[in-house]
Design a protein around this motif. Structure first.
Motif, PDB file in Angstrom:
ATOM      1  N   SER A  68      -5.589  -8.861   1.612  1.00  0.00           N
ATOM      2  CA  SER A  68      -6.931  -9.102   1.070  1.00  0.00           C
ATOM      3  C   SER A  68      -8.040  -8.691   2.022  1.00  0.00           C
ATOM      4  O   SER A  68      -9.206  -8.640   1.620  1.00  0.00           O
ATOM      5  CB  SER A  68      -7.086 -10.582   0.721  1.00  0.00           C
ATOM      6  N   ALA A  69      -7.713  -8.395   3.284  1.00  0.00           N
ATOM      7  CA  ALA A  69      -8.731  -7.989   4.243  1.00  0.00           C
ATOM      8  C   ALA A  69      -8.890  -6.476   4.324  1.00  0.00           C
ATOM      9  O   ALA A  69      -9.910  -5.974   4.807  1.00  0.00           O
ATOM     10  CB  ALA A  69      -8.397  -8.541   5.630  1.00  0.00           C
ATOM     11  N   ALA A 102      -2.590   5.231  -5.689  1.00  0.00           N
ATOM     12  CA  ALA A 102      -2.711   4.022  -6.505  1.00  0.00           C
ATOM     13  C   ALA A 102      -3.234   2.892  -5.625  1.00  0.00           C
ATOM     14  O   ALA A 102      -2.722   2.668  -4.529  1.00  0.00           O
ATOM     15  CB  ALA A 102      -1.366   3.641  -7.119  1.00  0.00           C
ATOM     16  N   GLY A 103      -4.249   2.193  -6.074  1.00  0.00           N
ATOM     17  CA  GLY A 103      -4.808   1.094  -5.309  1.00  0.00           C
ATOM     18  C   GLY A 103      -4.194  -0.236  -5.701  1.00  0.00           C
ATOM     19  O   GLY A 103      -3.298  -0.305  -6.537  1.00  0.00           O
ATOM     20  N   THR A 104      -4.670  -1.300  -5.091  1.00  0.00           N
ATOM     21  CA  THR A 104      -4.226  -2.641  -5.434  1.00  0.00           C
ATOM     22  C   THR A 104      -5.443  -3.556  -5.523  1.00  0.00           C
ATOM     23  O   THR A 104      -6.320  -3.524  -4.662  1.00  0.00           O
ATOM     24  CB  THR A 104      -3.231  -3.199  -4.395  1.00  0.00           C
ATOM     25  N   PHE A 148       0.801  -1.227   0.000  1.00  0.00           N
ATOM     26  CA  PHE A 148       0.000   0.000   0.000  1.00  0.00           C
ATOM     27  C   PHE A 148       0.837   1.282   0.000  1.00  0.00           C
ATOM     28  O   PHE A 148       0.291   2.370   0.168  1.00  0.00           O
ATOM     29  CB  PHE A 148      -0.937   0.010   1.220  1.00  0.00           C
ATOM     30  N   ALA A 149       2.152   1.168  -0.185  1.00  0.00           N
ATOM     31  CA  ALA A 149       2.994   2.375  -0.187  1.00  0.00           C
ATOM     32  C   ALA A 149       2.578   3.333  -1.293  1.00  0.00           C
ATOM     33  O   ALA A 149       2.560   4.558  -1.105  1.00  0.00           O
ATOM     34  CB  ALA A 149       4.464   1.987  -0.340  1.00  0.00           C
ATOM     35  N   SER A 150       2.234   2.811  -2.465  1.00  0.00           N
ATOM     36  CA  SER A 150       1.866   3.675  -3.582  1.00  0.00           C
ATOM     37  C   SER A 150       0.516   4.347  -3.363  1.00  0.00           C
ATOM     38  O   SER A 150       0.222   5.365  -3.984  1.00  0.00           O
ATOM     39  CB  SER A 150       1.824   2.864  -4.883  1.00  0.00           C
ATOM     40  N   ALA A 206      -8.682   1.278  -0.357  1.00  0.00           N
ATOM     41  CA  ALA A 206      -7.500   0.442  -0.596  1.00  0.00           C
ATOM     42  C   ALA A 206      -7.482  -0.149  -2.002  1.00  0.00           C
ATOM     43  O   ALA A 206      -6.420  -0.235  -2.628  1.00  0.00           O
ATOM     44  CB  ALA A 206      -7.429  -0.674   0.445  1.00  0.00           C
ATOM     45  N   ARG A 207      -8.604  -0.558  -2.518  1.00  0.00           N
ATOM     46  CA  ARG A 207      -8.621  -1.245  -3.820  1.00  0.00           C
ATOM     47  C   ARG A 207      -8.386  -0.276  -4.972  1.00  0.00           C
ATOM     48  O   ARG A 207      -7.645  -0.586  -5.911  1.00  0.00           O
ATOM     49  CB  ARG A 207      -9.948  -1.990  -4.015  1.00  0.00           C
TER      50      ARG A 207
END
Length: 355
Positions: free
Chosen positions: A241-242, A190-192, A182-184, A289-290
């Motif tokens: 994922s949580a 930017a999400g993941t 999650f640094a970006s 986060a996403r």
């Protein structure tokens, strides 16, 4: 070999998207993008590096206030030129000021090299951002074959380990893994895709990333948030994922003056020293986060001074190693954010309606 090449292309495409988002963030905020080629000195107040700026090929000396940079990275910065006493030149770049760092966001060299490889293989124009000195070359068919053989050999030599790993596709992630994932998000929104989508109702697990120079004498703010709440999994999630929300805490520099403290010699060779207590200024931003979407942001002064420094009895503060409360030898002690302040600002997004 085909699946390795496809995986590499997908990874390079994601890197190209990250680079585009990084460049967009810099343009929107009026920041310059520089390439850090080497770092030759790291001190308490910052670091000295050789960089290339404005798309030019030649190197220049740069001083990064309150920031430790790594060679091979790109940085979006606020900079100025000035006299450099260590070089005797007038064109030294100064990133930030004496009161605050000047780095807006950082992109690691591996991501930048992958983005450049994606541009070269897809036929897209290469961005004008300064590139690394030695970007990695695209993998040849022979190198891909050798990697495939190596993977096969390792798999055959460790069947039990492979079985164990396959059975734990949802293995727990350490704080380092979460920070990396999650640094970006905090750097350039930017999400993941590995993160959990926002649920219609709470609680929504939230992960805190702190990017400040404050030295905490007690537990970390993450531990305090988890301790203050009965639901540890919401405030200290252990799996990427949580996570549904990210809260980014960044330091903005010195705030208002509060009081001055004089520490007298205590017979152990320590000299008289004075410390200015100042409110530390911080920015708290909440992201999905996403997707990386910023949900809310606010600037706030910290309310928690270390070692109860506001009281008249400053024995503990003066008796502590100076590097603990004043790491940069500025004679300044900054207040930190408390867990209560963070709870007050972000609880509504954790337990309230879907933001």
């Amino acid at each position: 070999m085909g699946w390795i090449a496809r995986r590499r292309r997908r990874r390079d495409a994601r890197a190209a998207q990250e680079l585009a988002a990084f460049q967009s963030l810099a343009a929107v905020n009026g920041a310059a993008i520089i390439a850090v080629d080497s770092v030759y000195q790291v001190g308490r107040r910052g670091s000295k590096a050789r960089v290339r700026a404005n798309g030019l090929p030649f190197q220049r000396d740069a001083w990064f206030w309150w920031t430790r940079v790594r060679p091979g990275t790109l940085a979006a910065v606020y900079m100025s030129e000035g006299w450099g006493s260590h070089t005797g030149r007038e064109d030294v770049l100064y990133i930030g000021t004496r009161s605050a760092p000047g780095v807006l966001a950082v992109l690691d060299g591996r991501t930048c090299a992958r983005a450049a490889r994606h541009a070269s293989t897809s036929g897209l124009p290469v961005a004008a951002t300064p590139v690394l000195n030695q970007p990695p070359q695209p993998l040849s068919a022979g190198r891909i074959a050798r990697r495939t053989i190596l993977i096969t050999v390792l798999t055959c030599m460790a069947p039990l380990s492979l079985f164990y790993c396959v059975g734990r596709s949802e293995e727990l992630r350490s704080d380092k893994d979460l920070d990396s994932a999650f640094a970006s998000t905090c750097s350039y929104s930017a999400g993941t895709s590995k993160a959990h989508a926002l649920t219609d109702s709470g609680p929504r697990p939230i992960y805190l990333i702190e990017n400040t120079t404050i030295q905490r004498a007690s537990t970390s703010i993450r531990d305090q948030l988890a301790t203050d709440s009965a639901d540890t999994q919401t405030w200290r999630p252990s799996r990427v994922s949580a996570v549904q929300l990210i809260v980014c805490v960044s330091g903005l520099g010195d705030g208002d003056f509060v009081k001055k403290i004089t520490c007298q010699p205590n017979g152990t060779g320590q000299n008289t020293r004075q410390l200015d207590l100042r409110n530390g200024k911080y920015r708290i931003a909440v992201h999905e986060a996403r997707t990386g979407r910023q949900i809310a942001s606010t600037d706030i002064d910290g309310e928690s001074f270390p070692l109860d420094a506001l009281n008249d009895d400053t024995t503990r503060l003066c008796g502590t190693n100076p590097a603990t409360v004043d790491p940069y030898r500025r004679g300044v002690v900054l207040s930190a954010l408390s867990a209560a302040q963070i709870h007050q600002l972000v609880d509504v997004f954790v337990t309230g309606p879907k933001p």
